[in-house]
Scaffold this motif. Sequence first.
Motif, PDB file in Angstrom:
ATOM      1  N   ASP A  51      49.100  50.212  53.915  1.00 29.66           N
ATOM      2  CA  ASP A  51      47.888  51.348  53.356  1.00 29.66           C
ATOM      3  C   ASP A  51      48.255  51.416  51.888  1.00 29.66           C
ATOM      4  OD1 ASP A  51      47.144  52.238  55.563  1.00 29.66           O
ATOM      5  OD2 ASP A  51      48.656  53.492  55.944  1.00 29.66           O
ATOM      6  N   ALA A  52      49.189  51.120  51.377  1.00 28.03           N
ATOM      7  CA  ALA A  52      49.615  51.141  49.833  1.00 28.03           C
ATOM      8  C   ALA A  52      48.581  50.038  49.026  1.00 28.03           C
ATOM      9  CB  ALA A  52      50.778  50.890  49.357  1.00 28.03           C
ATOM     10  N   LEU A  53      48.534  49.023  49.779  1.00 36.46           N
ATOM     11  CA  LEU A  53      47.670  47.661  49.438  1.00 36.46           C
ATOM     12  C   LEU A  53      46.337  48.332  49.418  1.00 36.46           C
ATOM     13  CD1 LEU A  53      49.129  44.560  51.075  1.00 36.46           C
ATOM     14  CD2 LEU A  53      49.009  45.082  48.559  1.00 36.46           C
ATOM     15  N   THR A  54      45.903  49.010  50.240  1.00 42.24           N
ATOM     16  CA  THR A  54      44.403  49.125  50.456  1.00 42.24           C
ATOM     17  C   THR A  54      44.036  50.376  49.635  1.00 42.24           C
ATOM     18  OG1 THR A  54      44.708  49.074  52.876  1.00 42.24           O
ATOM     19  CG2 THR A  54      42.565  50.372  52.195  1.00 42.24           C
ATOM     20  N   VAL A  55      45.019  51.292  49.266  1.00 43.80           N
ATOM     21  CA  VAL A  55      44.953  52.036  48.240  1.00 43.80           C
ATOM     22  C   VAL A  55      44.764  51.761  46.853  1.00 43.80           C
ATOM     23  CG1 VAL A  55      46.044  54.154  47.193  1.00 43.80           C
ATOM     24  CG2 VAL A  55      45.852  54.036  49.515  1.00 43.80           C
ATOM     25  N   MET A  56      45.479  50.490  46.816  1.00 45.03           N
ATOM     26  CA  MET A  56      45.520  49.821  45.277  1.00 45.03           C
ATOM     27  C   MET A  56      44.258  49.089  45.224  1.00 45.03           C
ATOM     28  SD  MET A  56      49.298  48.667  44.689  1.00 45.03           S
ATOM     29  CE  MET A  56      50.601  49.596  45.127  1.00 45.03           C
ATOM     30  N   ALA A  57      43.121  49.152  46.284  1.00 46.49           N
ATOM     31  CA  ALA A  57      42.000  48.513  46.505  1.00 46.49           C
ATOM     32  C   ALA A  57      42.137  46.998  46.499  1.00 46.49           C
ATOM     33  CB  ALA A  57      41.324  48.538  44.709  1.00 46.49           C
ATOM     34  N   LEU A  58      43.274  46.826  47.053  1.00 43.62           N
ATOM     35  CA  LEU A  58      43.783  45.198  47.308  1.00 43.62           C
ATOM     36  C   LEU A  58      43.295  44.904  48.963  1.00 43.62           C
ATOM     37  CD1 LEU A  58      46.804  44.854  45.218  1.00 43.62           C
ATOM     38  CD2 LEU A  58      44.433  43.860  44.716  1.00 43.62           C
ATOM     39  N   SER A  59      42.753  43.914  49.392  1.00 46.29           N
ATOM     40  CA  SER A  59      42.441  43.766  50.847  1.00 46.29           C
ATOM     41  C   SER A  59      43.887  43.271  51.503  1.00 46.29           C
ATOM     42  CB  SER A  59      41.393  42.640  50.948  1.00 46.29           C
ATOM     43  OG  SER A  59      41.460  42.276  52.211  1.00 46.29           O
ATOM     44  N   PRO A  60      44.260  44.006  52.069  1.00 42.66           N
ATOM     45  CA  PRO A  60      45.588  43.591  53.054  1.00 42.66           C
ATOM     46  C   PRO A  60      45.491  42.174  53.704  1.00 42.66           C
ATOM     47  CG  PRO A  60      45.042  45.610  53.681  1.00 42.66           C
ATOM     48  CD  PRO A  60      43.873  45.159  53.026  1.00 42.66           C
ATOM     49  N   VAL A  61      44.251  42.088  54.162  1.00 45.78           N
ATOM     50  CA  VAL A  61      43.779  40.763  54.706  1.00 45.78           C
ATOM     51  C   VAL A  61      44.064  39.773  53.860  1.00 45.78           C
ATOM     52  CG1 VAL A  61      42.201  39.357  56.077  1.00 45.78           C
ATOM     53  CG2 VAL A  61      42.548  41.847  56.661  1.00 45.78           C
ATOM     54  N   LYS A  62      43.528  39.839  52.615  1.00 44.65           N
ATOM     55  CA  LYS A  62      43.372  38.705  51.874  1.00 44.65           C
ATOM     56  C   LYS A  62      44.910  38.516  51.035  1.00 44.65           C
ATOM     57  CE  LYS A  62      41.983  37.533  47.294  1.00 44.65           C
ATOM     58  NZ  LYS A  62      41.447  36.028  47.520  1.00 44.65           N
ATOM     59  N   TYR A  63      45.613  39.561  50.926  1.00 42.30           N
ATOM     60  CA  TYR A  63      46.824  39.479  50.540  1.00 42.30           C
ATOM     61  C   TYR A  63      47.902  39.204  51.456  1.00 42.30           C
ATOM     62  CZ  TYR A  63      50.315  40.503  46.911  1.00 42.30           C
ATOM     63  OH  TYR A  63      51.437  40.376  45.939  1.00 42.30           O
ATOM     64  N   LEU A  64      47.780  39.726  52.551  1.00 47.84           N
ATOM     65  CA  LEU A  64      49.095  39.490  53.548  1.00 47.84           C
ATOM     66  C   LEU A  64      48.630  38.364  54.571  1.00 47.84           C
ATOM     67  CD1 LEU A  64      50.066  43.083  54.109  1.00 47.84           C
ATOM     68  CD2 LEU A  64      51.328  41.592  52.659  1.00 47.84           C
ATOM     69  N   ILE A  65      47.391  38.333  55.208  1.00 41.96           N
ATOM     70  CA  ILE A  65      47.191  37.524  56.292  1.00 41.96           C
ATOM     71  C   ILE A  65      46.667  36.234  55.931  1.00 41.96           C
ATOM     72  CG2 ILE A  65      45.954  37.261  58.422  1.00 41.96           C
ATOM     73  CD1 ILE A  65      46.040  40.301  58.469  1.00 41.96           C
ATOM     74  N   VAL A  66      45.670  36.090  55.093  1.00 44.27           N
ATOM     75  CA  VAL A  66      45.137  34.614  54.437  1.00 44.27           C
ATOM     76  C   VAL A  66      46.235  33.691  54.278  1.00 44.27           C
ATOM     77  CG1 VAL A  66      43.802  33.541  52.941  1.00 44.27           C
ATOM     78  CG2 VAL A  66      43.050  35.643  53.948  1.00 44.27           C
ATOM     79  N   PRO A  67      47.398  34.191  53.370  1.00 40.74           N
ATOM     80  CA  PRO A  67      48.456  33.119  52.963  1.00 40.74           C
ATOM     81  C   PRO A  67      49.185  32.782  54.246  1.00 40.74           C
ATOM     82  CG  PRO A  67      48.454  35.213  51.626  1.00 40.74           C
ATOM     83  CD  PRO A  67      47.220  35.405  52.699  1.00 40.74           C
ATOM     84  N   ARG A  68      49.270  33.610  55.294  1.00 46.89           N
ATOM     85  CA  ARG A  68      50.050  33.400  56.456  1.00 46.89           C
ATOM     86  C   ARG A  68      49.387  32.394  57.136  1.00 46.89           C
ATOM     87  NH1 ARG A  68      52.319  38.062  54.367  1.00 46.89           N
ATOM     88  NH2 ARG A  68      54.577  38.388  54.589  1.00 46.89           N
ATOM     89  N   VAL A  69      48.025  32.551  57.706  1.00 43.40           N
ATOM     90  CA  VAL A  69      47.228  31.845  58.438  1.00 43.40           C
ATOM     91  C   VAL A  69      47.133  30.505  57.807  1.00 43.40           C
ATOM     92  CG1 VAL A  69      45.142  31.697  59.499  1.00 43.40           C
ATOM     93  CG2 VAL A  69      46.317  33.902  59.658  1.00 43.40           C
ATOM     94  N   LEU A  70      46.763  30.592  56.537  1.00 41.74           N
ATOM     95  CA  LEU A  70      46.461  29.234  55.981  1.00 41.74           C
ATOM     96  C   LEU A  70      47.873  28.356  55.940  1.00 41.74           C
ATOM     97  CD1 LEU A  70      44.270  29.767  52.834  1.00 41.74           C
ATOM     98  CD2 LEU A  70      43.719  29.057  54.914  1.00 41.74           C
ATOM     99  N   ALA A  71      48.925  29.086  55.550  1.00 39.16           N
ATOM    100  CA  ALA A  71      50.109  28.392  55.456  1.00 39.16           C
ATOM    101  C   ALA A  71      50.481  27.690  56.972  1.00 39.16           C
ATOM    102  CB  ALA A  71      51.301  29.092  54.821  1.00 39.16           C
ATOM    103  N   GLN A 124      36.100  50.281  44.398  1.00 39.96           N
ATOM    104  CA  GLN A 124      35.848  50.532  43.093  1.00 39.96           C
ATOM    105  C   GLN A 124      36.327  52.043  42.991  1.00 39.96           C
ATOM    106  OE1 GLN A 124      34.049  48.927  40.785  1.00 39.96           O
ATOM    107  NE2 GLN A 124      33.896  47.078  42.045  1.00 39.96           N
ATOM    108  N   VAL A 125      35.821  53.000  43.929  1.00 32.86           N
ATOM    109  CA  VAL A 125      36.475  54.160  43.756  1.00 32.86           C
ATOM    110  C   VAL A 125      37.926  54.321  43.939  1.00 32.86           C
ATOM    111  CG1 VAL A 125      36.364  56.512  44.870  1.00 32.86           C
ATOM    112  CG2 VAL A 125      34.469  55.081  44.875  1.00 32.86           C
ATOM    113  N   ARG A 126      38.678  53.570  44.644  1.00 29.38           N
ATOM    114  CA  ARG A 126      39.837  53.699  44.617  1.00 29.38           C
ATOM    115  C   ARG A 126      40.725  53.293  43.602  1.00 29.38           C
ATOM    116  NH1 ARG A 126      39.855  50.265  50.110  1.00 29.38           N
ATOM    117  NH2 ARG A 126      39.724  51.985  51.773  1.00 29.38           N
ATOM    118  N   MET A 127      40.122  52.585  42.447  1.00 29.62           N
ATOM    119  CA  MET A 127      40.767  52.336  41.377  1.00 29.62           C
ATOM    120  C   MET A 127      40.850  53.466  40.590  1.00 29.62           C
ATOM    121  SD  MET A 127      41.310  48.964  41.224  1.00 29.62           S
ATOM    122  CE  MET A 127      41.701  48.762  39.690  1.00 29.62           C
ATOM    123  N   LYS A 128      40.369  54.502  40.833  1.00 32.74           N
ATOM    124  CA  LYS A 128      40.572  56.028  40.034  1.00 32.74           C
ATOM    125  C   LYS A 128      41.721  56.626  40.821  1.00 32.74           C
ATOM    126  CE  LYS A 128      35.674  56.766  39.360  1.00 32.74           C
ATOM    127  NZ  LYS A 128      34.658  57.571  39.586  1.00 32.74           N
TER     128      LYS A 128
END
Lengths: 343, 257, 254
Positions: free
Chosen positions: B130-150, C79-83
Amino acid sequence: MSSEFKVGVLVLMAIVVLFYMSFRVGKYGTLTRSGYEVVVHLPDVAGLDIKSPVELAGVEIGAVHKLSLDEYRAKASLLIKDNVKIPTDSKLVIRSFGILGDKYLAIVPGQAKTFLKPGDEITNVVAVADYDQMFRNVQSAAENFSDVMGQFKGMIGDQEKSNLKESLQNIKVVSGEFKEMVTQNKTNVTRIVSNVAQASDKFGPLADKADAAFTGINSIVRGVEEGKGSLGLLVKDETLYNDARDTVASLKTISAEIEQGKGTLGKLVKDETLYTDAEATMKSIKEMTESMNKGQGTLGKLMKDDTLATEAEKTMKKVQRAADSVQEQVPITVLGTIFGILF
Amino acid sequence: MFEGFVKPLFKPVTYAASEFGRVFFMLMEVAYWTFRGPFKFNNLFKQMEFIGVKSLGIVIITGGFTGMVLALQTYYGFRRFSSEGLVGVTVALSVTRELGPVLTALMVTGRAGSAMAAELGSMRVTEQIDALTVMALSPVKYLIVPRVLASLFMVPILTIIADFVGIIGGYFVGVKLLGINEGIFVNKMVRYVDLDDIYNGLAKAAVFGVILGLISCYKGFYTKGGAEGVGKATTEAVVVSSVTILISDYLLTSLLF
Amino acid sequence: MDDTTIRIVDLYKSFNGQKVLDGINLDVKRGKITVIIGKSGGGKSVLMKHLIGLLKPDSGEIWIDGTEITKLNERELNQVRMKFGMLFQEAALFDSMNVFENVAFPLREHTRLQQKEIKRTVEEKLKAVGLLAFTEKLPSELSGGMKKRVGLARALALDPDIVLFDEPTSALDPVISLTIEDLIKETQTRFQKTYVVISHDIAGMFRIADTVAMLNNGKIVAAGSPYEIKRNGQEAVKEFLKATKIPGFAGGEL
């Protein structure tokens, strides 16, 4: 050490290993699948498989690439290495590594100055009796041989001991010439043999009664039978060496006659009535061997002499070598055996 | 009454179907994020090290002993027909076509798949995802893509090693211990093993890599219920990945190769 | 722009037929600390997850600085979450990274700052939470309170307009709770951001809140300054306030 480094080392290692394995395996694999294709139609490819080797003079020059059915015959595509040129009149034979081994295709190169191009067909396929048939032939030939040998044994008496030695010497020379003759007339002999093979195919059902080979030999046997008296003279008289040469000459004519009789032989194969002739021939052979048997008393103990045995062995080897030169055609072995007995 | 009888039968089916659907949806997401920047290779290399380099030892042991025992077993079989020369081919074909990819995938599942599920599971229950999502980062991109690709890249890489070590193991037992003629052993192997045998095995390995990476990540990513849930997710990741690998192995082998 | 930064209008959400949010209406004022108080399992966390788009409502609207976020797709939502910055209940620090990297993480992912500038920003935030000496520690080596402080430093790293706090003092001993509350107040005073805190810790939160909203049975039953809430005559509010009274202590009398 960073992750990148370790991963890099692993990947590199794997690539090297993969390359090595591909290289080892890839000789006829997809990557290095180079060469040209020639086609051949075969009556039976049982035991052949894709990737079965194609050899020329025992050297692997390619592999079977595709096997398919083409109007009740098997069509095999062979992938031949680019640097191997095959004369257009080359022959193709199915062989096997050892008696139970895998089958492979052997190419017997011809003399032509033109070579097969990609997609061409090798039309000259030598029909080879399959193993069952071959074993049957060999068996009957061997039986005949042992019969005749037994009779021959009885034929030789005390007096002839030393003379026979000499005559065997002479026979050695003669068989050498026979060999020559065989090589000279190789193509003719081949033709005869293939005719005989055809005949033996047709006579297959009668095989236990009349081996096809005997049909071909029939006339020879008769000739020898007539010359039986002269053989006795030949053995005693040194000067009759020349007569032996004459015998060889007459053998030549006999074989020439067979050769000329090709047409007749063909008819013989087709003509039902000639079956009875074949039987008559068998009878005459029997008669001959019976008459040989009568000489038993006089020739009794000769066989105990060791030197004679070694001489006989040498002679057999000679004959065998002569036969070897036409080994491709299995039935000639039978023929060769019989020639061996005659001498 | 009828409903009461049928429902329990349908429940596992609908569960499996929706589970499959969600995994497939995740695969789509992974595919989408794989080709969207910004690309950070740091994570990918870390996962490749974890899945690939750290599984090397276990894969070598597995591959080696598999080849050795195969040689031993087939030797006793072939000896009855005096065709010991075929041991090499049998070992090489079994290993490259089947055992190399499958055993490697299963070992990586056991070692890395379980770890991935456990890691993602604990990240889920401690709200790191959730913290990743809240930071506007896709957990899928950040956590799953590297694992699946690897695992997509590393399972074939490890399979190459397993194939090679397996054949060496078979060679060692066949030629050195059992005394099969080396020339026949090697020549038969070289003649009858095709490049396709190796490459088809590697293609299968790549599919297995995606399967184990995806399922392990999926199970970890959707972990529920605290520490207990993490344990459950880990077990399920290994079981479901392994079963899926074996089923898809049959399907791939029968349909494609 | 008016001074309302978050406006929640008629928000409904149910899980498996059970109503969790039953028509929430709430305005959050810019630059203030708004505390949402409610019973455990009363839908506070659910409400907070709606604010940041982790959950989608069944119906209703959430306006963030004039943008309605419930209909946005993931990309627009980002975009919104960046706030936002958010401090999670268990701090949700990334286990694989040390303290410095945890705080630097949003900077690395979302800015093109040089390593030097990142270092400066991270140290500034860590100094603000008093953990400058612990940059090399891993989360597993930290106590609960320290984790919360690192989580706060990470939430503040990108200088967000709105910072969300999910139960910032739960699972902490009273002394540490107090320091966290002080830290929240202190950083808010310094950076003047909008803070939204959800908690069931009435006593602690009343100390720092500018506005208190009471969540009960999926509704906001009362909203206002701590003083106003204490004067509120509603049964639900009274009951909740009473529950926190500890015999012999003055806490409940606040």
